[in-house]
Design an enzyme around this catalytic site. Structure first.
Site, PDB file in Angstrom:
ATOM      1  N   GLU A 127       0.840  -1.192   0.000  1.00 30.20           N
ATOM      2  CA  GLU A 127       0.000   0.000   0.000  1.00 30.20           C
ATOM      3  C   GLU A 127       0.881   1.249   0.000  1.00 30.20           C
ATOM      4  OE1 GLU A 127      -2.684   0.572   3.303  1.00 30.20           O
ATOM      5  OE2 GLU A 127      -3.549   2.342   2.368  1.00 30.20           O
ATOM      6  N   ALA A 268       1.683  -0.489  10.743  1.00 31.71           N
ATOM      7  CA  ALA A 268       1.273  -1.847  10.403  1.00 31.71           C
ATOM      8  C   ALA A 268       0.458  -1.813   9.126  1.00 31.71           C
ATOM      9  CB  ALA A 268       0.448  -2.438  11.529  1.00 31.71           C
ATOM     10  N   HIS A 303      -6.937  -1.797  15.087  1.00 35.95           N
ATOM     11  CA  HIS A 303      -7.070  -1.012  13.859  1.00 35.95           C
ATOM     12  C   HIS A 303      -6.913  -1.901  12.622  1.00 35.95           C
ATOM     13  CE1 HIS A 303      -6.467   2.682  11.370  1.00 35.95           C
ATOM     14  NE2 HIS A 303      -5.735   1.853  10.649  1.00 35.95           N
ATOM     15  N   GLU A 304      -5.835  -2.658  12.584  1.00 32.09           N
ATOM     16  CA  GLU A 304      -5.598  -3.485  11.395  1.00 32.09           C
ATOM     17  C   GLU A 304      -6.670  -4.561  11.272  1.00 32.09           C
ATOM     18  OE1 GLU A 304      -3.591  -2.122   9.531  1.00 32.09           O
ATOM     19  OE2 GLU A 304      -2.582  -0.893  11.034  1.00 32.09           O
TER      20      GLU A 304
HETATM   21  N1  ARG Z   1      -3.035   1.019   5.802  1.00 29.03           N
HETATM   22  C1  ARG Z   1      -2.053   1.059   6.837  1.00 29.03           C
HETATM   23  C2  ARG Z   1      -2.788   1.414   8.114  1.00 29.03           C
HETATM   24  O1  ARG Z   1      -3.153   2.493   8.379  1.00 29.03           O
HETATM   25  C3  ARG Z   1      -0.963   2.037   6.644  1.00 29.03           C
HETATM   26  C4  ARG Z   1      -0.295   2.026   5.332  1.00 29.03           C
HETATM   27  C5  ARG Z   1       0.633   3.163   5.258  1.00 29.03           C
HETATM   28  N2  ARG Z   1       1.247   3.229   3.993  1.00 29.03           N
HETATM   29  C6  ARG Z   1       2.107   4.168   3.658  1.00 29.03           C
HETATM   30  N3  ARG Z   1       2.609   4.145   2.497  1.00 29.03           N
HETATM   31  N4  ARG Z   1       2.463   5.091   4.501  1.00 29.03           N
HETATM   32  O2  ARG Z   1      -3.147   0.605   8.850  1.00 29.03           O
HETATM   33 ZN    ZN Z   2      -5.328   2.012   8.702  1.00 28.45          ZN
END
Ligand code: ARG
Ligand code: ZN
Length: 860
Positions: A127, A268, A303-304
């Protein structure tokens, strides 16, 4: 190689168009090798546009090998390979199989994006756009794919090989190799794909869902950490239960895995069924983790996990809508922690965080709406605005329609859009549907940047014997907003008279409140209690009125912030007059607080004296040395006035049991606050108490605070404390992060110390946790970073230059800390400009760094 920023295109929200081609399923093959991993993807390709057009596959830092359509090698004339991907000029028909093969080098991938090496393992971070560093792909969130993943590798190096979903098969191959096949039944975008391989230890637990299904839970760690997972398992099970109880949401696979990774750019990542975590947010035991880290673990695990529904099952149409999953999921984890711990304390922490980090971002050069209108590099938009302000907007929705209706709205949203990529509009309209009415002006919160500033004017109306409060949103012209305003009215003695929840839609509101008596005595009003909307108030209440609220406001959050405001007012006045103003109202308020019997953690927050940055942001003054002088004077004054009280507080809470219960956490916090004030006693006679606390500590919260305090007050004991700590913990990299940070967090001239520390054998600029500990901590220490001679700026820009080559995300994130430079005194803005221009001229300037530099330089 990093691609040059000047050529990197701007992505605009208004230009969004659905992907002309989709790849609804794929077979991925990895032949793992640290230096040369071969990846092959076999896609089912289908046309989504009206008619056939060229097909573009994203790809970065890949070594192209081959391209086939329906099994036949494609004529090299018919496609173009570039540093950003492959353009297939003449796709033959509306659906076909496409097979692409490339090579990558995980060991050399220091960006920690895509497939990379950390410690003894290979792992992924995709991501938002890391997948294109693994294999050529339609790498966008609205392209949902069914994944089947085959991984082969040498068994001695990769005894464990993981991916999303279920393990279908495993077999031994020739030459000491093994092969595993994973399949994920749920379609997902590329950013949720994960792969982990290496010498990992598996720890195991299980959870029974409300409907009676047995879920296997696994946490994978590197050797030596297997004893540090029990808190993470407990947190996970609490989160799973809470999501069932609160929203009726059950986990959907039979297996849920977490991997703890040493080198991780952020906290995470919610990859489907295979969450990857920064090791510091999984591993903990009472000896090595502070109460704060235990609470972060609880919150981030939750959260995750919550992303499995809000993010994965219902995902994003495009990256502009990142807040749709992040704001919502942060709100869900905040709510969860409120339920698991103490709602008022949790809210205080969240609001403090918002004010210290998000409000300044919103008022500075990096300001953007929670739905950004454009970006060059999406990595730069994982911001406190998208996350924390985004969560405040979701909280506001829950305030406007009530939490029960909110629950219905969320269920509706998830069932309606399951398996799709959507936008904030689908979320908002689901909430409106649940509420049974539309919510005018709500959508504007997604488009308007900056924290709204509401001015409050009071006037007395003789005719009606009322006080009239006129609220005005001073920036409402283009995007008027809707607010939830939680109000309470008190009499002059602090008796609660009325409470009301008002909705303010548009630029103004008028509140009429009956005078306290026939002589027109003014009531005391508390507005936006518990920060019921993310606003700043320009409301001139007298210190006497604020003090009443600081003592008796029945909303503990607003009581806390009233006391803070009293302190900020004192700083404002003292800075203006150039001397310490009358401090008695603050001392009185503290005196009254002893013995009230507030819950311990709450009380420890109440007594904490605001930090330098908080004070500076709140009073809009950037003369840090002046503020610091006043701050020391104030703390010493409190210390000597209440010596006895602090001694008692310390004594009463000295003996704590090293467990994570509210009572014991509260005790640790209270005695630490007491110790903190005592250490500021000019006689320095209490320093031995801190020395003792560090030596006798049974919990990391005790050990670390003692050392930090000795450092902060510049005690003669500080060197001993630092050495003792190091000797005890030199084998624990996570604890050393705290050790590095503690030495540069407070005080002047910490650049010199940082210069020595970065030569320390345990420091490693490739490890983001170390970078955060040393460089971020330093840049958040205003006395050192914004030092008048500019040495802080030169120091940091030199490190950013190195990081630009190693880890562009870290380089860009560090650079954002230059945001407040335009407000600094003297030559500082000029020096900052020189430094940042130097960086902007770097030959290999990364997209990440280039975008941030451009934005900040624009403000200088
Ligand atoms: N989706 C992840 C979270 O918030 C964070 C991903 C962060 N990615 C980044 N490139 N900073 O749980
Ligand atoms: Zn998130």
């Amino acid at each position: 190689m990093t691609s040059s920023s000047s050529t990197s295109p701007v992505h605009k929200l208004e230009d969004y168009r659905p992907s002309p081609w989709l790849t609804p399923s794929l077979e991925l093959r990895f032949d793992l090798d640290l230096h040369l991993t071969v990846v092959r993807a076999d896609y089912e390709v289908v046309l989504q546009a009206e008619k056939i057009e060229p097909l573009f596959l994203n790809g970065e830092s890949l070594e192209f090998l081959s391209l086939r359509i329906d099994g036949a090698i494609v004529d090299p004339e018919d496609y173009q390979v570039s540093p950003t991907g492959i353009l297939i000029l003449y796709p033959p028909k509306e659906s076909f199989r496409l097979t692409v093969e490339n090579r990558i080098c995980p060991a050399e991938n220091t960006s920690l994006e895509g497939l990379y090496k950390s410690g003894s393992m290979l792992c992924t971070q995709n991501e938002p756009e890391g997948f294109r560093k693994i294999v050529y792909s339609i790498d966008r969130p609205d392209n949902m794919m069914r994944f089947r993943v085959t991984i082969s590798g040498e068994e001695s190096l990769f005894p464990v090989m993981l991916s999303n979903g279920n393990l279908l098969s495993e077999k031994q191959l020739e030459g000491g190799k093994r092969e595993v096949v994973w399949e994920d039944p749920f379609p997902k975008p590329s950013y949720l794909f994960a792969l982990v391989a290496g010498e990992l230890l598996e720890t195991k637990d299980s959870f029974q869902t409300g409907s009676g299904r047995q879920i296997t839970l696994k946490i994978f760690v590197e050797k030596g950490n297997e004893e540090k997972v029990s808190f993470a398992f407990d947190s996970l099970k609490k989160a799973m239960k809470w999501d069932e109880d609160t929203f009726g949401l059950e986990y959907d696979l039979d297996l849920f895995m977490i991997v703890a990774v040493e080198d991780f750019n952020m906290g995470a990542m919610e990859n489907k069924g295979l969450n990857l975590f920064n090791a510091k947010l999984v591993l903990a035991d009472k000896k090595s983790a502070t109460d704060e880290s235990f609470e972060s673990i609880l919150a981030v695990i939750a959260h995750e996990y919550f992303h499995n529904w809000t993010g994965n099952r219902v995902t994003l149409r495009n990256w502009f809508n990142l807040t749709l999953k992040e704001g919502l999921t942060v709100f869900r984890d905040q709510w969860f922690t409120e339920d698991m711990t103490d709602p008022a304390v949790k809210r205080i922490k969240d609001v403090l965080f918002l004010k210290e980090f998000q409000f300044p971002e919103d008022q500075g050069p990096m300001s953007h709406p929670i739905l950004p209108k454009s970006y060059r590099e999406m990595n730069n938009f994982y911001t406190v605005t998208v996350y924390e302000k985004g969560a405040e907007v979701i909280r506001l929705v829950s305030e406007l329609i009530g939490r029960e209706t909110f629950k219905k709205g969320l269920k509706l949203y998830l069932s309606k859009y399951d398996g799709q990529g959507v936008t904030f509009e689908e979320f908002v309209s689901s909430m409106e549907e649940a509420a049974g009415h539309s919510i005018p002006n709500l959508r504007n919160w997604y488009h308007r940047g900056g924290t709204p500033l509401l001015s409050v004017q009071e006037k007395y109306s003789k005719d009606s014997n009322e006080w009239i409060l006129d609220l005005l949103d001073t920036g409402a012209s283009e995007y008027p907003l809707v607010y939830s305003n939680s109000i309470a009215v008190f009499d002059r003695e602090g008796k609660l008279l009325t409470e009301e929840k008002r909705i303010m839609s548009g630029a103004r509101d008028q509140i009429r409140i009956a005078a306290l008596d026939s002589k027109g005595t003014k009531p005391i009003v508390s507005l936006f209690r518990s920060l019921s909307s993310p606003v700043r108030l320009d409301y001139n209440q007298s210190d006497e009125e604020i003090q009443v609220l600081a003592k008796v406001e029945t909303d503990g959050v607003s009581r806390f912030f009233a006391f803070q405001n009293l302190i900020f007012d004192w700083f404002r006045k003292s800075i203006a007059s150039g001397r310490e103003e009358n401090f008695s109202i603050i001392l009185e308020t503290i005196a009254d607080s002893f013995g009230v019997g507030w819950e311990k953690t709450y009380y420890s927050f109440y007594l904490s004296f605001p930090g330098l940055t908080q004070i500076s942001e709140n009073i809009g003054c950037y003369e840090f040395t002046k503020i610091q002088k006043l701050r020391v004077w104030a703390i010493q004054n409190i210390s000597t006035t209440f010596t006895k009280n602090f001694q008692i507080l310390l004594e009463e809470n000295r003996k704590t049991i090293p467990i994570q219960t509210k009572e014991e956490i509260g005790k640790r916090k209270l005695k630490n606050i007491a110790l903190y004030y005592l250490l500021y006693d000019p006689s320095r006679k209490f320093e031995r108490l801190a020395v003792m606390e560090q030596r006798e500590a049974k919990h990391m919260s005790e050990e670390v605070s003692a050392m930090k305090f000795l450092l902060e007050v510049d005690s003669k004991e500080k060197e001993n404390a630092v050495n003792l700590f190091f000797e005890k913990w030199k084998k624990d990299s996570l604890v050393l992060d705290v050790w590095f940070a503690a030495q540069v967090t407070a005080g002047e001239d910490r650049c010199k110390i940082a210069e020595n520390l970065e030569k320390h054998p345990q420091f490693n600029i490739r490890n983001p946790n170390k970078v955060r500990s040393l460089y971020f901590s330093l840049a958040r220490n205003p006395l050192s970073f914004h030092k008048e001679d500019g040495s802080g700026y030169t120091f940091l820009s030199e490190r950013i230059k190195r990081l630009n080559e190693i880890n562009p995300q870290m380089a860009a994130a560090l650079t954002k800390l230059y945001s407040p430079v335009s407000k600094q005194k003297g030559n500082l803005p000029k020096i900052a400009k020189r430094e940042l221009e130097g960086l902007a001229a770097l030959p290999n300037l990364s997209k990440e760094l280039g975008e941030v530099l451009g934005t900040i330089l624009n403000s200088l």
